[in-house]
Design a protein around this motif. Structure first.
Motif, PDB file in Angstrom:
ATOM      1  N   THR A 198      89.046  53.668  21.275  1.00 50.83           N
ATOM      2  CA  THR A 198      87.611  53.391  21.252  1.00 50.83           C
ATOM      3  C   THR A 198      86.815  54.547  21.841  1.00 50.83           C
ATOM      4  O   THR A 198      85.817  55.004  21.262  1.00 50.83           O
ATOM      5  N   VAL A 199      87.249  55.055  22.986  1.00 46.46           N
ATOM      6  CA  VAL A 199      86.522  56.134  23.655  1.00 46.46           C
ATOM      7  C   VAL A 199      86.559  57.419  22.823  1.00 46.46           C
ATOM      8  O   VAL A 199      85.548  58.120  22.688  1.00 46.46           O
ATOM      9  N   VAL A 200      87.717  57.729  22.247  1.00 51.62           N
ATOM     10  CA  VAL A 200      87.826  58.925  21.414  1.00 51.62           C
ATOM     11  C   VAL A 200      86.915  58.810  20.185  1.00 51.62           C
ATOM     12  O   VAL A 200      86.243  59.772  19.799  1.00 51.62           O
ATOM     13  N   ALA A 201      86.885  57.626  19.572  1.00 49.92           N
ATOM     14  CA  ALA A 201      86.022  57.411  18.397  1.00 49.92           C
ATOM     15  C   ALA A 201      84.560  57.614  18.761  1.00 49.92           C
ATOM     16  O   ALA A 201      83.794  58.226  18.000  1.00 49.92           O
ATOM     17  N   TRP A 202      84.139  57.100  19.913  1.00 50.48           N
ATOM     18  CA  TRP A 202      82.757  57.317  20.371  1.00 50.48           C
ATOM     19  C   TRP A 202      82.472  58.801  20.534  1.00 50.48           C
ATOM     20  O   TRP A 202      81.409  59.293  20.137  1.00 50.48           O
ATOM     21  N   THR A 203      83.423  59.526  21.142  1.00 50.39           N
ATOM     22  CA  THR A 203      83.224  60.955  21.400  1.00 50.39           C
ATOM     23  C   THR A 203      83.087  61.744  20.101  1.00 50.39           C
ATOM     24  O   THR A 203      82.212  62.609  19.972  1.00 50.39           O
ATOM     25  N   VAL A 204      83.947  61.444  19.129  1.00 48.35           N
ATOM     26  CA  VAL A 204      83.856  62.111  17.827  1.00 48.35           C
ATOM     27  C   VAL A 204      82.509  61.819  17.175  1.00 48.35           C
ATOM     28  O   VAL A 204      81.865  62.716  16.605  1.00 48.35           O
ATOM     29  N   SER A 205      82.056  60.578  17.272  1.00 47.08           N
ATOM     30  CA  SER A 205      80.759  60.203  16.698  1.00 47.08           C
ATOM     31  C   SER A 205      79.620  60.950  17.384  1.00 47.08           C
ATOM     32  O   SER A 205      78.653  61.361  16.724  1.00 47.08           O
ATOM     33  N   TYR A 210      75.354  64.778  16.881  1.00 49.85           N
ATOM     34  CA  TYR A 210      74.633  65.933  17.441  1.00 49.85           C
ATOM     35  C   TYR A 210      74.556  67.061  16.424  1.00 49.85           C
ATOM     36  O   TYR A 210      73.489  67.682  16.247  1.00 49.85           O
ATOM     37  N   ILE A 211      75.671  67.348  15.759  1.00 51.66           N
ATOM     38  CA  ILE A 211      75.675  68.413  14.742  1.00 51.66           C
ATOM     39  C   ILE A 211      74.686  68.091  13.624  1.00 51.66           C
ATOM     40  O   ILE A 211      73.919  68.956  13.173  1.00 51.66           O
ATOM     41  N   TYR A 212      74.684  66.818  13.190  1.00 54.91           N
ATOM     42  CA  TYR A 212      73.777  66.428  12.112  1.00 54.91           C
ATOM     43  C   TYR A 212      72.321  66.599  12.542  1.00 54.91           C
ATOM     44  O   TYR A 212      71.500  67.167  11.802  1.00 54.91           O
ATOM     45  N   ILE A 213      71.986  66.083  13.724  1.00 52.52           N
ATOM     46  CA  ILE A 213      70.598  66.181  14.196  1.00 52.52           C
ATOM     47  C   ILE A 213      70.195  67.642  14.378  1.00 52.52           C
ATOM     48  O   ILE A 213      69.080  68.048  14.023  1.00 52.52           O
ATOM     49  N   HIS A 214      71.110  68.453  14.931  1.00 53.91           N
ATOM     50  CA  HIS A 214      70.815  69.863  15.171  1.00 53.91           C
ATOM     51  C   HIS A 214      70.522  70.604  13.868  1.00 53.91           C
ATOM     52  O   HIS A 214      69.632  71.457  13.816  1.00 53.91           O
ATOM     53  N   ARG A 215      71.253  70.252  12.813  1.00 58.11           N
ATOM     54  CA  ARG A 215      71.064  70.931  11.523  1.00 58.11           C
ATOM     55  C   ARG A 215      69.948  70.306  10.692  1.00 58.11           C
ATOM     56  O   ARG A 215      69.192  71.018  10.032  1.00 58.11           O
ATOM     57  N   ARG A 216      69.877  68.979  10.699  1.00 54.56           N
ATOM     58  CA  ARG A 216      68.907  68.286   9.839  1.00 54.56           C
ATOM     59  C   ARG A 216      67.495  68.326  10.403  1.00 54.56           C
ATOM     60  O   ARG A 216      66.517  68.351   9.680  1.00 54.56           O
ATOM     61  N   PHE A 217      67.387  68.333  11.740  1.00 57.34           N
ATOM     62  CA  PHE A 217      66.082  68.324  12.387  1.00 57.34           C
ATOM     63  C   PHE A 217      65.935  69.543  13.289  1.00 57.34           C
ATOM     64  O   PHE A 217      66.110  69.453  14.505  1.00 57.34           O
ATOM     65  N   PRO A 218      65.626  70.703  12.723  1.00 60.55           N
ATOM     66  CA  PRO A 218      65.463  71.893  13.569  1.00 60.55           C
ATOM     67  C   PRO A 218      64.364  71.711  14.616  1.00 60.55           C
ATOM     68  O   PRO A 218      64.382  72.343  15.670  1.00 60.55           O
TER      69      PRO A 218
END
Length: 443
Positions: A198-205, A210-218
């Protein structure tokens, strides 16, 4: 920035299109919980299943506070999105991140040293105490990735994007289930493996979000300047977020009051009620999704000063609530028995009957629950979190004071009825608060 679907166009279409991904996401979460418990129970054993279940009330209290608080912080983000004030959107994102990290650290530091005492206080059976402690300790230690995942999902929803959080939720659930099998079957880690998965899945998410927001919303790429904000702006986040968190805590206490009454009626009553609640939780996701849409809808339109659209949103929300209730009424009348029999063997007729009676009682009053969700989330969207908190205290009080009377006079049905009675009280308070604020703000 992202979609302004909630501030323009047909209100019905806006609410429904925004709600569909939330409904699917809630359903995926329920389905994931089912399979997660199935893996633990079938592979590790019933003791492990019971240990996970024993931590349920604790997680509902703690994580409910976390989820509601982060959602409250991002109400301000939605306000600023409605205003199209991009500088303050970034500062709101920065403040929400700081507050979420502080809450995660505080929760972890508070709960971990007291984990044994908390489990003993809840009378956790000795034979599963160590298993429950192991599971609880690992999950609570992973509070930071959990709260960050929830924060990033709420940020995306505040900007009008309810689809992307669904995609990441599905990815997280698949990763979690796969890791369950690897850690439990391949590495023989037992219940600790389920917790680590569960904890690893949260971390991957977290990383993916973060990557999506960083790229999609400059526009949301934070700089040092974004962490320089006024205390007044910080207080606006705290004023909404923390009362929302505490409200969920009070609601969890209502659940404990109800459960205490059910426990006094014996094993059959406990089994029947537990089964009915599983079905109820599935059905209530429609109301919860409606409420989630209304909060962001109101917040964005409040920021855009579209006050008439907010009042129309409340009216449309009431009408959609009626449609949801009629739909659920048909499902309960036609399929409640088959759904209950998924969890209870059909030769336990007395338990099945009690579970059905529970759903019928709830069905009669679902309309009030739906209206509470509309009004509560409208007030939250306006930044007025104090009213839902006050209402939840009144709901807790009425349930606490009448439970013995209802148990003595009406038995099982009486105890089941105290939750709907609380809904009626909550609706009355929410309606009064909404009408007062509507007149005061000339909405």
């Amino acid at each position: 920035m992202h979609s302004d679907i909630l501030t323009r166009g047909n209100i019905y279409k806006s609410i429904i299109l925004y709600a569909i991904p939330i409904i699917i996401g809630n359903s995926v979460q329920q389905l994931y919980n089912f399979f997660d418990m199935l893996i633990v129970g079938r592979i590790i054993g019933l003791d492990a299943l019971a240990a996970c279940g024993a931590t349920g009330p604790i997680f509902f209290l703690v994580f409910g506070f976390i989820f509601a608080s982060t959602q409250g912080f991002t109400i301000v983000t939605a306000h600023k999105f409605g205003e199209k004030n991009f500088d303050l959107i970034k500062k709101s994102y920065a403040i929400s991140t700081i507050l979420s990290v502080i809450i995660a650290i505080a929760v972890t530091a508070l709960i971990l040293p007291l984990s044994y005492r908390i489990l003993n206080f809840l009378h956790t059976p000795k034979e599963i105490l160590e298993l429950a402690h192991t599971y609880m300790y690992i999950i609570v230690a992973g509070t930071l990735p959990l709260i960050l995942y929830n924060l990033l999902a709420c940020i995306m929803r505040a900007l009008g994007d309810s689809k992307t959080p669904l995609y990441f939720l599905i990815i997280s659930s698949v990763i979690n289930l796969c890791l369950d099998l690897v850690f439990i079957l391949e590495f023989d880690m037992g219940i600790a493996g389920a917790a680590y998965a569960t904890v690893v899945a949260w971390t991957v998410s977290d990383i993916l979000c973060y990557i999506y927001i960083h790229r999609r919303f400059p526009e949301l790429r934070l700089s040092v300047d974004d962490f320089r904000f006024s205390m007044d702006f910080l207080y606006r986040h705290v004023k909404i977020g923390l009362p929302m968190g505490f409200q969920l805590c009070v609601i969890s206490l209502c659940t404990l009051v109800l459960q205490s009454g059910i426990n006094r009626l014996g094993t059959n009553a406990v089994a029947a009620f537990a089964t009915a609640i599983i079905v109820d939780q599935i059905f209530s996701q429609l109301y919860i999704a409606l409420g989630s849409v209304i909060s962001v809808f109101t917040a964005q339109n409040y920021g855009a000063c579209s006050y008439e659209r907010i009042t129309e949103g409340v009216k449309k929300g009431f009408i959609l609530n009626i449609g949801i209730t009629l739909f659920l009424a048909a499902l309960i009348v036609l399929f409640s028995k088959p759904l209950i029999e998924v969890f209870i063997e059909n030769n336990n007729l007395s338990i099945i009957r009690l579970a059905q009676e529970t759903l019928y009682v709830y069905l009669i009053f679902y309309i009030f629950f739906g209206m509470i969700m509309v009004l509560k989330n409208t007030l939250l969207g306006l930044g007025l979190a104090k009213y839902p908190l006050i209402s939840s205290f009144f709901e807790l009080g009425i349930r606490y004071f009448i439970i013995d009377l209802m148990l003595e006079k009406f038995g099982y049905i009486g105890v089941c009825s105290i939750m709907p009675i609380g809904w009626i009280v909550g609706f009355s308070i929410m309606l009064g608060a909404y009408l007062y604020e509507k007149r005061r703000l000339t909405i």
